[in-house]
Design an enzyme around this catalytic site. Sequence first.
Site, PDB file in Angstrom:
ATOM      1  N   SER A   1     -18.750  33.408  -8.031  1.00  0.00           N
ATOM      2  CA  SER A   1     -19.091  32.024  -7.682  1.00  0.00           C
ATOM      3  C   SER A   1     -20.594  31.902  -7.407  1.00  0.00           C
ATOM      4  O   SER A   1     -21.383  31.963  -8.339  1.00  0.00           O
ATOM      5  CB  SER A   1     -18.236  31.556  -6.500  1.00  0.00           C
TER       6      SER A   1
ATOM      7  N   HIS B   1     -15.412  27.710 -11.230  1.00  0.00           N
ATOM      8  CA  HIS B   1     -14.285  26.876 -10.753  1.00  0.00           C
ATOM      9  C   HIS B   1     -14.062  25.635 -11.621  1.00  0.00           C
ATOM     10  O   HIS B   1     -13.612  24.605 -11.128  1.00  0.00           O
ATOM     11  CB  HIS B   1     -14.502  26.443  -9.300  1.00  0.00           C
TER      12      HIS B   1
END
Length: 207
Positions: A119, A160
């Site tokens: 991330s 995501h």
Amino acid sequence: MKKLFLASSFADVFDLFLDFAGNIQNKSITFIPTASKVEEVKFYVDDARNAFLQQGAFIDELDLSTASLAEITDKLAKNEMIYVSGGNTFFLLQELTRTGTAQLIQQHIQAGKMYIGESAGAMISAPNIDYVKYMDSLDQAPMLRDFTALNLVDFYVVPHYTNFPFVEAAQKIIDTYSTTLPLQPIDNHQAILVNNETKIIRGNHKG
């Protein structure tokens, strides 16, 4: 030899990581959870740590926000892999820059040490993280003046993609920058594998 594994949710693609990295038993990992320090939700850090430990790897934790330069230099040099967790990408860059760690990581990656980014840790590999402002809050990095990032790759990870709670944020980044930046969206079940200048997307999109 540049080798990177970039993911949205590391625990969800750990099997892909093992396929890429091979046996990690007794491998030592500099584990950098710094980006998560300003976040309320941080279960992903424990998930990543546990995934490594279950395969017999050694975790050497390094929080850039509190470590000395000597400790940072020593841990990055002696361990075999570098893992950078998710969290706030701007706070992460602030601490990478403030401590001089960014340059050290760049040197180790160019020398062949594997980089694992989850991330925020994946987005920080881009040349610049200005595009992240639609996903992360700048308020967490009051000392940050320059968005120049690690520049390990020539593309910009959008993690995501289609995954709650980042559906709108990821789409906003794509809508805003798709014509000006080489974006690379990945969802929580995909990973980007980089070998030198070769990039491969693994995993199946489940959005």
